[in-house]
Write a protein that holds these residues in place. Structure first.
Motif, PDB file in Angstrom:
ATOM      1  N   MET A   1       0.886  -0.997  -0.095  1.00  0.00           N
ATOM      2  CA  MET A   1       0.028  -0.063  -0.202  1.00  0.00           C
ATOM      3  C   MET A   1       0.805   1.243  -0.051  1.00  0.00           C
ATOM      4  O   MET A   1       1.878   1.239   0.665  1.00  0.00           O
ATOM      5  N   THR A   2       0.333   2.248  -1.033  1.00  0.00           N
ATOM      6  CA  THR A   2       1.354   3.453  -0.996  1.00  0.00           C
ATOM      7  C   THR A   2       0.678   4.440  -0.243  1.00  0.00           C
ATOM      8  O   THR A   2      -0.641   4.512  -0.132  1.00  0.00           O
ATOM      9  N   GLU A   3       1.472   5.570  -0.180  1.00  0.00           N
ATOM     10  CA  GLU A   3       0.909   6.846   0.633  1.00  0.00           C
ATOM     11  C   GLU A   3       1.466   8.340  -0.346  1.00  0.00           C
ATOM     12  O   GLU A   3       2.563   7.972  -0.639  1.00  0.00           O
ATOM     13  N   ARG A   4       0.642   9.058  -0.628  1.00  0.00           N
ATOM     14  CA  ARG A   4       1.195  10.201  -1.353  1.00  0.00           C
ATOM     15  C   ARG A   4       1.848  11.265  -0.033  1.00  0.00           C
ATOM     16  O   ARG A   4       1.511  11.466   0.857  1.00  0.00           O
ATOM     17  N   LEU A   5       3.294  11.621  -0.404  1.00  0.00           N
ATOM     18  CA  LEU A   5       3.887  12.452   0.508  1.00  0.00           C
ATOM     19  C   LEU A   5       4.792  13.411  -0.379  1.00  0.00           C
ATOM     20  O   LEU A   5       5.290  13.225  -1.556  1.00  0.00           O
ATOM     21  N   PRO A   6       4.736  14.742   0.231  1.00  0.00           N
ATOM     22  CA  PRO A   6       5.557  15.741  -0.197  1.00  0.00           C
ATOM     23  C   PRO A   6       7.061  15.301   0.160  1.00  0.00           C
ATOM     24  O   PRO A   6       7.610  14.696   0.974  1.00  0.00           O
ATOM     25  N   LEU A   7       7.800  15.493  -0.912  1.00  0.00           N
ATOM     26  CA  LEU A   7       9.202  15.461  -1.003  1.00  0.00           C
ATOM     27  C   LEU A   7      10.133  16.464  -1.014  1.00  0.00           C
ATOM     28  O   LEU A   7       9.701  17.433  -1.719  1.00  0.00           O
ATOM     29  N   PHE A   8      11.369  16.359  -0.251  1.00  0.00           N
ATOM     30  CA  PHE A   8      12.286  17.488  -0.125  1.00  0.00           C
ATOM     31  C   PHE A   8      13.704  16.711  -0.497  1.00  0.00           C
ATOM     32  O   PHE A   8      14.193  16.087   0.042  1.00  0.00           O
ATOM     33  N   PRO A   9      14.038  16.865  -1.636  1.00  0.00           N
ATOM     34  CA  PRO A   9      15.375  16.546  -2.269  1.00  0.00           C
ATOM     35  C   PRO A   9      16.335  17.394  -1.534  1.00  0.00           C
ATOM     36  O   PRO A   9      16.602  18.599  -1.312  1.00  0.00           O
ATOM     37  N   LEU A  10      17.490  16.569  -0.972  1.00  0.00           N
ATOM     38  CA  LEU A  10      18.482  17.266  -0.259  1.00  0.00           C
ATOM     39  C   LEU A  10      19.845  16.525  -0.626  1.00  0.00           C
ATOM     40  O   LEU A  10      19.896  15.340  -0.935  1.00  0.00           O
ATOM     41  N   GLY A  11      20.900  17.375  -0.306  1.00  0.00           N
ATOM     42  CA  GLY A  11      22.407  16.486  -0.688  1.00  0.00           C
ATOM     43  C   GLY A  11      22.781  15.900   0.380  1.00  0.00           C
ATOM     44  O   GLY A  11      24.038  15.797   0.683  1.00  0.00           O
ATOM     45  N   THR A  12      22.028  15.439   1.417  1.00  0.00           N
ATOM     46  CA  THR A  12      22.583  14.572   2.541  1.00  0.00           C
ATOM     47  C   THR A  12      21.222  13.414   2.657  1.00  0.00           C
ATOM     48  O   THR A  12      20.260  13.231   2.363  1.00  0.00           O
ATOM     49  N   VAL A  13      21.779  12.514   3.519  1.00  0.00           N
ATOM     50  CA  VAL A  13      20.931  11.497   3.870  1.00  0.00           C
ATOM     51  C   VAL A  13      20.259  11.530   5.232  1.00  0.00           C
ATOM     52  O   VAL A  13      21.096  12.004   6.128  1.00  0.00           O
ATOM     53  N   LEU A  14      18.997  11.437   5.517  1.00  0.00           N
ATOM     54  CA  LEU A  14      18.444  11.537   6.754  1.00  0.00           C
ATOM     55  C   LEU A  14      18.235  10.245   7.305  1.00  0.00           C
ATOM     56  O   LEU A  14      17.730   9.258   6.602  1.00  0.00           O
ATOM     57  N   PHE A  15      18.486   9.821   8.584  1.00  0.00           N
ATOM     58  CA  PHE A  15      18.266   8.569   9.297  1.00  0.00           C
ATOM     59  C   PHE A  15      17.055   8.647  10.208  1.00  0.00           C
ATOM     60  O   PHE A  15      16.946   9.835  10.807  1.00  0.00           O
ATOM     61  N   PRO A  16      16.383   7.648  10.310  1.00  0.00           N
ATOM     62  CA  PRO A  16      15.452   7.859  11.632  1.00  0.00           C
ATOM     63  C   PRO A  16      15.970   8.040  12.924  1.00  0.00           C
ATOM     64  O   PRO A  16      17.139   7.448  13.095  1.00  0.00           O
ATOM     65  N   GLY A  17      15.488   8.821  13.600  1.00  0.00           N
ATOM     66  CA  GLY A  17      16.160   9.345  14.916  1.00  0.00           C
ATOM     67  C   GLY A  17      16.933  10.463  14.941  1.00  0.00           C
ATOM     68  O   GLY A  17      17.353  11.196  15.852  1.00  0.00           O
TER      69      GLY A  17
END
Length: 220
Positions: A1-17
């Motif tokens: 199941m998918t969900e529509r989400l606004p996306l923000f491209p960044l030059g870095t990686v975000l991790f949970p927490g």
């Protein structure tokens, strides 16, 4: 199941927490935050790493990573000229299934990924903790200043993300860690990366100082 989400491209990686503060000045991202603030909590958008291109400008991000992280909006302060300072926290990973460019800001159909410890992560987690402490000690000895050790969690999933966020690596390697299927695989990759980084840091005192003066030397 998918969900529509606004996306923000960044030059870095975000991790949970991981806490991620952002200063937003482009009109499309002002609109994104304004739209989020009209919704009930929790409010969030997806952070995806730019693999080709750059952050500023419409269509500047020419290729995006396939896996990103949901950034939950914690604080938002609007300046008189419309700019925003926001604070977000990474929460859940997702895989981008389809992109939607019909709005000023990018949106995507995403599928959220499960977080599993994997097969017997305990021994690898123990090794990673030892290598990480050694890494912090060698960073300090190499001139990085006083490096305080964060409290390392017992949970292997949380540990794997804290290590991934804390080690100095290039974006490709960070993205590879984010995409690991479970914590055991992520910890195994971190074990190998930390062993490599410790070897590099161990050799730093034997490298002639002149090689640092032009700024061309990096740890990776």
């Amino acid at each position: 199941m998918t969900e529509r989400l606004p996306l923000f491209p960044l030059g870095t990686v975000l991790f949970p927490g991981l806490v991620l503060p952002l200063h937003l000045f482009e009109e499309r991202y002002r609109l994104l935050v304004g739209d989020l603030l009209e919704r009930p909590e929790p409010r969030g958008f997806g952070v995806v790493c730019i693999e080709l291109g750059h952050e500023v400008g419409q269509d500047a991000a020419r290729r995006l990573a396939g896996v990103g992280c949901l950034a939950e909006l914690r604080e938002a302060r609007r300046h008189p000229d419309g700019r925003y300072d926001i604070v977000t926290t990474g929460t859940r990973r997702f895989r981008v299934k389809e992109l939607d460019r019909s709005r000023p800001y990018l949106q995507g159909e995403v599928e959220f990924l499960s977080e599993e410890p994997g097969a017997d992560p305990g021994p690898t987690a123990h090794r990673v903790r030892r290598l990480f402490r050694l890494y912090r000690e060698r960073l300090s000895a190499a001139g990085a200043g006083t490096v305080e050790d964060p409290e390392l969690p017992d949970d292997p999933v949380a540990l794997s993300y804290l290590i991934a966020a804390s080690v100095v690596l290039d974006g490709h390697e960070k993205q590879r860690l984010l995409e690991c299927e479970d914590a055991a695989l992520r910890l195994a990759a971190e074990r190998d990366l930390l062993a490599r980084e410790n070897r590099i840091l161990d050799e730093l005192p034997m490298i002639p100082a002149g090689q640092f003066l032009d700024g061309s030397f990096t740890l990776n």
